[in-house]
Design an enzyme around this catalytic site. Sequence first.
Site, mmCIF file in Angstrom:
data_model
loop_
_atom_site.group_PDB
_atom_site.id
_atom_site.type_symbol
_atom_site.label_atom_id
_atom_site.label_comp_id
_atom_site.label_asym_id
_atom_site.label_seq_id
_atom_site.Cartn_x
_atom_site.Cartn_y
_atom_site.Cartn_z
ATOM 1 N N ARG A 24 51.412 66.558 -12.447
ATOM 2 C CA ARG A 24 52.720 67.071 -12.048
ATOM 3 C C ARG A 24 52.698 68.584 -12.020
ATOM 4 O O ARG A 24 51.826 69.221 -12.603
ATOM 5 C CB ARG A 24 53.860 66.520 -12.909
ATOM 6 C CG ARG A 24 53.701 66.622 -14.383
ATOM 7 C CD ARG A 24 54.672 65.704 -15.136
ATOM 8 N NE ARG A 24 56.072 65.980 -14.899
ATOM 9 C CZ ARG A 24 56.955 65.042 -14.562
ATOM 10 N NH1 ARG A 24 56.579 63.796 -14.386
ATOM 11 N NH2 ARG A 24 58.215 65.341 -14.393
ATOM 12 N N LYS A 30 64.332 66.360 -15.521
ATOM 13 C CA LYS A 30 65.715 66.114 -15.121
ATOM 14 C C LYS A 30 66.625 66.029 -16.339
ATOM 15 O O LYS A 30 67.787 66.416 -16.268
ATOM 16 C CB LYS A 30 65.808 64.836 -14.296
ATOM 17 C CG LYS A 30 65.698 65.137 -12.806
ATOM 18 C CD LYS A 30 66.070 63.955 -11.963
ATOM 19 C CE LYS A 30 64.899 63.007 -11.880
ATOM 20 N NZ LYS A 30 65.142 61.889 -10.973
ATOM 21 N N GLU A 47 64.447 58.717 -8.534
ATOM 22 C CA GLU A 47 65.539 57.997 -9.160
ATOM 23 C C GLU A 47 66.792 58.840 -8.956
ATOM 24 O O GLU A 47 66.775 60.037 -9.280
ATOM 25 C CB GLU A 47 65.242 57.827 -10.659
ATOM 26 C CG GLU A 47 66.169 56.856 -11.315
ATOM 27 C CD GLU A 47 65.993 56.781 -12.831
ATOM 28 O OE1 GLU A 47 64.922 57.152 -13.350
ATOM 29 O OE2 GLU A 47 66.966 56.347 -13.474
HETATM 30 P P1 ATP Z 1 61.797 63.923 -14.607
HETATM 31 O O1 ATP Z 1 60.613 63.711 -15.481
HETATM 32 O O2 ATP Z 1 62.097 65.339 -14.278
HETATM 33 O O3 ATP Z 1 63.005 63.145 -15.010
HETATM 34 P P2 ATP Z 1 61.081 61.896 -12.863
HETATM 35 O O4 ATP Z 1 59.644 61.660 -12.678
HETATM 36 O O5 ATP Z 1 61.750 60.960 -13.770
HETATM 37 O O6 ATP Z 1 61.343 63.386 -13.215
HETATM 38 P P3 ATP Z 1 61.820 60.773 -10.401
HETATM 39 O O7 ATP Z 1 63.083 60.869 -9.663
HETATM 40 O O8 ATP Z 1 61.426 59.468 -10.969
HETATM 41 O O9 ATP Z 1 61.891 61.876 -11.521
HETATM 42 O O10 ATP Z 1 60.637 61.370 -9.550
HETATM 43 C C1 ATP Z 1 60.353 60.980 -8.245
HETATM 44 C C2 ATP Z 1 58.912 61.261 -7.974
HETATM 45 O O11 ATP Z 1 58.651 62.639 -8.133
HETATM 46 C C3 ATP Z 1 58.002 60.496 -8.917
HETATM 47 O O12 ATP Z 1 56.957 59.925 -8.169
HETATM 48 C C4 ATP Z 1 57.493 61.561 -9.836
HETATM 49 O O13 ATP Z 1 56.182 61.270 -10.242
HETATM 50 C C5 ATP Z 1 57.529 62.820 -8.965
HETATM 51 N N1 ATP Z 1 57.701 64.002 -9.799
HETATM 52 C C6 ATP Z 1 58.670 64.238 -10.710
HETATM 53 N N2 ATP Z 1 58.473 65.410 -11.316
HETATM 54 C C7 ATP Z 1 57.352 65.946 -10.769
HETATM 55 C C8 ATP Z 1 56.626 67.161 -10.968
HETATM 56 N N3 ATP Z 1 57.000 68.070 -11.871
HETATM 57 N N4 ATP Z 1 55.506 67.374 -10.222
HETATM 58 C C9 ATP Z 1 55.118 66.459 -9.311
HETATM 59 N N5 ATP Z 1 55.762 65.320 -9.072
HETATM 60 C C10 ATP Z 1 56.864 65.045 -9.787
HETATM 61 MG MG MG Z 2 60.781 58.915 -13.099
#
Ligand code: ATP
Ligand code: MG
Length: 565
Positions: free
Chosen positions: A265, A275, A39
Amino acid sequence: MAEAESASTQGARDFIRDIIRADLESGAVQSVVTRFPPEPNGYLHIGHAKSICLNFGVAREFGGRCNLRFDDTNPTKEEMEFIESIQEDVRWLGFDWGAHPTFASDNFQILYDWAEHLIRAGKAYVEDLSQEEIRAYRGTLTEPGKNSPYRDRPVAENLDLFRRMRAGEFPDGARALRARVDMASGNMNLRDPVIYRILHAPHPRTGDAWCIYPTYDFAHGQSDAIEGVTHSLCTLEFADHRPLYDWLIDNLPVPSRPRQYEFARLNLTHTVLSKRRLTQLVQEGHVAGWSDPRMPTLAGLRRRGVPPAAIRDFIGRVGVAKSDNVVEIGLLEHCVREHLNKTAARRMAVLDPLKVVIENYPEDRTEQLEAINNPEDAAAGKRPLDFGRELYIERADFMEDPPRKFFRLAPGREVRLRYAYFITCREAIKNAAGEVVELHCTYDPETRGGDAPDGRKVKATLHWVSAAHAVRAEVRLYDHLFARPDPGAQGPFQDDINPDSLRVRQDCRLEPAAADAGTGQADQFERVGYFCLDPDSTPARPVFNRTVALRDTWAKVQAKGLRKA
Ligand code: ATP
Ligand code: MG
């Protein structure tokens, strides 16, 4: 890619790769298609690197394709800056998504049409309840939800209202479109989830074209299906969304049938990987922006001098599993040292200079000695190193009154200057406050290159730079951004910020070759650590970031563990 690395990832076995291998063997899929779906509401961090390496990695290993897809359904938080930084970071990490990235927003019209499709099938309805009421009606984990009074609206009325939502007739939050699934489901995500909401906000890509936006759940799986994604790999928190993912795929005229799989994760000690929290660090001014070298963002790691291969190696070692855990940040540092040890040029730099005058070296003379650029890589060759009567050594390498185990320079003691000569300290000159400000030494001309023809030994070899030739630089020494391994575990995470996460040394002296380095490419400052030139540098004042110190506490911890075992 380097051979060692392909060995660590190519043959990798984990449950995701096992599933893909089985699907290819059984013919369930013809070729594998994955996607990395950020995102665009922040910079990528090392947690995302795990998802990137997995999604792009399996596509590469199995001869498939991986899309970079922006999940841009939340216009109020999304920005072009993030869209651009994400592409730069994925490319830097070594992956390629083909001609162009894709966007969930590319599919807004199809998603809208599919929403109408659900309405016509009696599987979606326009909700008039407020957000709070929807929440109250949803029930709890132990109690079923209650049907909304609007759940049984006639199809024609739903269609009319949904079109008017789209036309902008209602304010934000006045209505929503909900999937009509099951208010009694044990899975809360199936209790008639909202799939469209009214939001009068311009979108970074579609501008003012829309005032209703699909939710993540309605956009994600459908975009997967549109792109022909076969294996939709996401993190564990989406496991509860899978039944809804499947329900939507089952009830829409999608062109392909993707499947979602969840993995754990990445969590790291001494940092935060959310984030929301990273945004707070930036907005509250705890760090100097998203690319601050203390940040766990890919932009921060890059600026700090971490090579992308070290990150890929780290992710490979962490592996892919189904249960959550926390990885020691020391493992990442260990991977960085291992890569830099092989690749980094060795340079001489004195971070805390103490002047040395070689009394018996002629005042008007300088000479050039020869130094090895990288003992791990003969091809890196040698370089000339200037030597003269006045030098700098590290203040910590001298003690006036040394304890028993201190073998470095002290009055009357002889040590080696690396690649140069043996010197003996004759006198420590002090200022009025009694601090040592200069050392007067003598050198033995017979020891040129660093060995005594009579075979006598010294117990220490010091790094040094020639005062006449050295370049002044600022050096930024970084430590963990958070003092606690688990920031936020006992109160606001900001309270756990390490007050010593950045220490600046203004008056460092570097051999000229060190100052010639390219930005972001780390060198080893001998006996000190790995350092890289920061973009804040000016020709008059280079600035260096410490990528990582030399001391490998991780290796020590490992060794101790082995001894105990
Ligand atoms: P955050 O929880 O930090 O806001 P997010 O999951 O909302 O992260 P996205 O931009 O939606 O951030 O993430 C893109 C992809 O990266 C998603 O498929 C998410 O599952 C993966 N992702 C995010 N954080 C991690 C992590 N710590 N380890 C592995 N994959 C991750
Ligand atoms: Mg997300």
